[in-house]
Write a protein that holds these residues in place. Structure first.
Motif, mmCIF file in Angstrom:
data_model
loop_
_atom_site.group_PDB
_atom_site.id
_atom_site.type_symbol
_atom_site.label_atom_id
_atom_site.label_comp_id
_atom_site.label_asym_id
_atom_site.label_seq_id
_atom_site.Cartn_x
_atom_site.Cartn_y
_atom_site.Cartn_z
ATOM 1 N N GLU A 18 -10.959 -12.855 12.702
ATOM 2 C CA GLU A 18 -11.258 -12.563 14.112
ATOM 3 C C GLU A 18 -12.754 -12.712 14.398
ATOM 4 O O GLU A 18 -13.377 -11.797 14.941
ATOM 5 C CB GLU A 18 -10.815 -11.134 14.473
ATOM 6 C CG GLU A 18 -9.374 -10.856 14.092
ATOM 7 C CD GLU A 18 -8.470 -10.560 15.263
ATOM 8 O OE1 GLU A 18 -8.905 -10.747 16.418
ATOM 9 O OE2 GLU A 18 -7.333 -10.164 15.017
ATOM 10 N N GLU A 27 -8.519 -8.082 -2.119
ATOM 11 C CA GLU A 27 -7.288 -7.348 -2.435
ATOM 12 C C GLU A 27 -6.507 -8.187 -3.433
ATOM 13 O O GLU A 27 -6.682 -9.416 -3.487
ATOM 14 C CB GLU A 27 -6.412 -7.158 -1.180
ATOM 15 C CG GLU A 27 -7.032 -6.419 -0.040
ATOM 16 C CD GLU A 27 -7.079 -4.905 -0.273
ATOM 17 O OE1 GLU A 27 -6.619 -4.430 -1.335
ATOM 18 O OE2 GLU A 27 -7.607 -4.213 0.625
ATOM 19 N N VAL A 49 4.282 1.044 2.004
ATOM 20 C CA VAL A 49 4.207 0.008 3.055
ATOM 21 C C VAL A 49 4.021 -1.370 2.434
ATOM 22 O O VAL A 49 3.084 -1.583 1.657
ATOM 23 C CB VAL A 49 3.007 0.298 4.000
ATOM 24 C CG1 VAL A 49 2.900 -0.769 5.087
ATOM 25 C CG2 VAL A 49 3.145 1.677 4.617
ATOM 26 N N PRO A 69 0.543 -9.718 15.901
ATOM 27 C CA PRO A 69 0.023 -8.479 16.490
ATOM 28 C C PRO A 69 -0.678 -7.623 15.442
ATOM 29 O O PRO A 69 -0.539 -7.863 14.237
ATOM 30 C CB PRO A 69 1.288 -7.780 17.001
ATOM 31 C CG PRO A 69 2.392 -8.341 16.171
ATOM 32 C CD PRO A 69 2.000 -9.727 15.803
ATOM 33 N N SER A 70 -1.373 -6.620 15.926
ATOM 34 C CA SER A 70 -2.097 -5.716 15.036
ATOM 35 C C SER A 70 -1.132 -5.115 14.008
ATOM 36 O O SER A 70 -0.027 -4.704 14.353
ATOM 37 C CB SER A 70 -2.731 -4.619 15.892
ATOM 38 O OG SER A 70 -3.455 -3.768 15.067
ATOM 39 N N GLY A 71 -1.554 -5.119 12.746
ATOM 40 C CA GLY A 71 -0.749 -4.496 11.697
ATOM 41 C C GLY A 71 0.280 -5.421 11.064
ATOM 42 O O GLY A 71 1.050 -4.997 10.211
ATOM 43 N N CYS A 72 0.300 -6.714 11.441
ATOM 44 C CA CYS A 72 1.337 -7.609 10.915
ATOM 45 C C CYS A 72 1.026 -8.116 9.519
ATOM 46 O O CYS A 72 1.865 -8.755 8.886
ATOM 47 C CB CYS A 72 1.576 -8.786 11.859
ATOM 48 S SG CYS A 72 0.233 -9.976 11.855
ATOM 49 N N GLY A 73 -0.189 -7.868 9.038
ATOM 50 C CA GLY A 73 -0.509 -8.244 7.661
ATOM 51 C C GLY A 73 -1.424 -9.437 7.510
ATOM 52 O O GLY A 73 -1.681 -9.895 6.399
ATOM 53 N N LYS A 74 -1.975 -9.933 8.622
ATOM 54 C CA LYS A 74 -2.770 -11.157 8.520
ATOM 55 C C LYS A 74 -4.101 -10.927 7.799
ATOM 56 O O LYS A 74 -4.506 -11.730 6.954
ATOM 57 C CB LYS A 74 -2.967 -11.797 9.904
ATOM 58 C CG LYS A 74 -3.441 -10.860 10.994
ATOM 59 C CD LYS A 74 -3.192 -11.458 12.364
ATOM 60 C CE LYS A 74 -3.865 -10.625 13.444
ATOM 61 N NZ LYS A 74 -3.370 -9.223 13.538
ATOM 62 N N THR A 75 -4.775 -9.797 8.108
ATOM 63 C CA THR A 75 -6.052 -9.528 7.439
ATOM 64 C C THR A 75 -5.837 -9.295 5.943
ATOM 65 O O THR A 75 -6.613 -9.777 5.112
ATOM 66 C CB THR A 75 -6.741 -8.297 8.071
ATOM 67 O OG1 THR A 75 -7.074 -8.637 9.409
ATOM 68 C CG2 THR A 75 -8.008 -7.915 7.333
ATOM 69 N N THR A 76 -4.769 -8.583 5.597
ATOM 70 C CA THR A 76 -4.481 -8.346 4.179
ATOM 71 C C THR A 76 -4.243 -9.671 3.458
ATOM 72 O O THR A 76 -4.718 -9.885 2.338
ATOM 73 C CB THR A 76 -3.254 -7.409 4.038
ATOM 74 O OG1 THR A 76 -3.521 -6.216 4.771
ATOM 75 C CG2 THR A 76 -2.985 -7.065 2.596
ATOM 76 N N PHE A 130 0.892 -1.161 0.000
ATOM 77 C CA PHE A 130 0.000 0.000 0.000
ATOM 78 C C PHE A 130 0.930 1.211 0.000
ATOM 79 O O PHE A 130 1.515 1.525 1.042
ATOM 80 C CB PHE A 130 -0.893 0.032 1.240
ATOM 81 C CG PHE A 130 -1.885 -1.103 1.301
ATOM 82 C CD1 PHE A 130 -2.970 -1.155 0.437
ATOM 83 C CD2 PHE A 130 -1.739 -2.115 2.239
ATOM 84 C CE1 PHE A 130 -3.883 -2.203 0.508
ATOM 85 C CE2 PHE A 130 -2.643 -3.160 2.308
ATOM 86 C CZ PHE A 130 -3.720 -3.206 1.441
ATOM 87 N N ALA A 162 2.555 -4.348 3.340
ATOM 88 C CA ALA A 162 1.678 -4.926 4.369
ATOM 89 C C ALA A 162 1.916 -6.430 4.459
ATOM 90 O O ALA A 162 1.833 -7.023 5.534
ATOM 91 C CB ALA A 162 0.225 -4.642 4.037
#
Ligand code: ATP
Length: 393
Positions: A167, A60, A23, A44-51, A20, A25
């Motif tokens: 989640e 995406e 970044v 942790p939050s922001g590590c790229g798992k949802t992406t 992105f 991701a």
């Protein structure tokens, strides 16, 4: 279409990167998720798992690399044509429809059968999530946990090859979340569909998964069974993120055929620890050791004799703090050389040693009285080299 013949992975990511702007991701991720597996992406939050999950779903698109679902590359295939379904944390149910209508909606939209067939499949999906008698209700008449089960039924009803879960239990309270963890695992075993599950909750991942990918900063650091990830973390991040670990900084004093000897603390101030040998580690290397608090035995001083350590790592320390936590007590123990270790022992009458131990001319009695150690007490700590993980610095 090209089908990869060499394996039967449900999902495969090959050198997948997602940028992105500046970044990354997701950064050069390779994953093979097996058919029928409960696979979690944990970090942790922001590590790229949802992406990563959204790329599998088709919401995406990778900047680089290739994704395969059931062996077929899916670049350019829109989400609704992929043999996957997604369950989100927000249940996203239609409030004006009944529960059964919510579940049947996708089948109706794709004309997947006659009215009767669709109703039967929706009923079967609701039975699977134990809501067989709730079909006529509206979502607002259901609890959070029940609504999430409706969302699950809706995702399962057209029997996708892969269910993607982002989640899904995040909005539920702790007790319900724990119940749903077991329920989800049972459901997955029952339906045999591959589950790809995203969570930042390590306990959730350990409880449910066949295998876990631990992610940080867009990269996959380790993939393994819950026991492998917990018992054999391959780096400091994984050892720290999953469970609790003591970290000791030291220097390699000797490299033997099987064990490595490390001196701990500033100028090797007394504590010497052995751990299994790690390839590439040489005498003089600076290293980090990790030991889980529950792997360390404690015993109390009782007399004065000396005997062998039976190959265990041993140190005498003083209890600085004892924290009672119900089923266990955590002890913060000070050792020579400004080193301290956290030790966790189960409470309640179990002997922690069968035999007494000796160190520095003193006998440490087994803690067979089930009693707990007290602050300022001098204690012997013992742990096996086998549970002492040598991590490169
Ligand atoms: P969380 O648990 O908080 O959802 P995550 O591990 O799922 O975190 P991602 O949502 O995949 O992380 O985000 C990874 C990184 O990519 C983050 O730095 C995030 O800010 C960034 N990111 C995600 N989506 C976008 C977007 N659409 N545009 C720009 N940056 C994004």
């Amino acid at each position: 279409m090209q089908v990869k013949e060499q394996d039967r992975n449900a999902v495969e990511l090959s050198s997948v990167t997602k940028r992105f702007g500046d970044v990354a991701a997701v950064d050069d991720v390779n994953l093979s998720i097996r058919e029928g597996e409960f696979f979690s992406m944990l970090g942790p939050s922001g590590c790229g798992k949802t992406t990563t999950l959204r790329m599998i779903a088709g919401f995406e698109h990778p900047s680089m690399g290739e994704i395969y679902i059931e062996g077929v590359p899916v670049a350019g295939v829109p989400p609704f044509r992929r043999n996957v379904n997604t369950v989100f944390q927000s249940y996203a149910l239609f409030p004006h429809m009944s529960v059964a209508e919510n579940v049947a909606f996708g089948l109706q939209a794709t004309h997947a059968g006659t009215k009767a067939e669709i109703a039967e499949r929706a009923q079967h999906a609701l039975d699977l999530v134990r809501l067989g008698n709730y079909g006529k209700r509206r979502p607002r008449q259901m609890s959070g946990g029940q609504q999430q089960r409706v969302a699950l039924a809706r995702a399962l009803v057209n029997r996708p090859a892969v269910l993607l879960l982002d989640e899904p239990l995040g909005a539920l309270d702790l007790k319900l979340r724990k119940e749903m963890q077991l329920e989800l695992k049972n459901l997955q075993t029952q339906v045999g569909i591959t589950f790809v599950y995203v969570t930042h909750d390590q306990e959730e991942a350990l409880t449910m998964s066949d295998r876990i990918a631990v992610m940080s900063g867009g990269k996959v650091l380790q993939v393994g069974s819950p026991a492998e990830i917990y018992e054999r973390p391959n780096c400091r991040f994984v050892a720290d993120f999953i469970g609790q670990s003591n970290f000791l900084q030291g220097q390699v004093a000797e490299v033997g055929p099987e064990l490595v000897t490390i001196t701990i603390g500033e100028n090797g101030s007394g504590l010497t620890v052995r751990s299994p040998r790690l390839d590439g580690v040489q005498t003089g290397s600076a290293v980090t050791l990790a030991v889980r608090p529950e792997k360390i035995n404690l015993s109390r001083i009782a007399d004065a004799h000396e005997t062998s350590s039976n190959g265990l790592n041993r140190a005498v320390g003083r209890i600085k703090q004892a924290i009672y936590m119900g089923t266990a007590t955590q002890y913060l123990v000070d050792l020579p050389g400004a080193v301290s270790l956290t030790v966790e022992r189960q409470n309640g009458g179990n002997a922690q040693h069968d035999t007494p131990s000796y160190k520095d001319g003193r006998l440490f009695a087994p803690n067979t009285d089930g009693g707990r150690f007290v602050e300022h007490e001098e204690v012997l700590l013992e742990w096996s080299p086998a549970v002492t993980l040598l991590l490169e610095k």
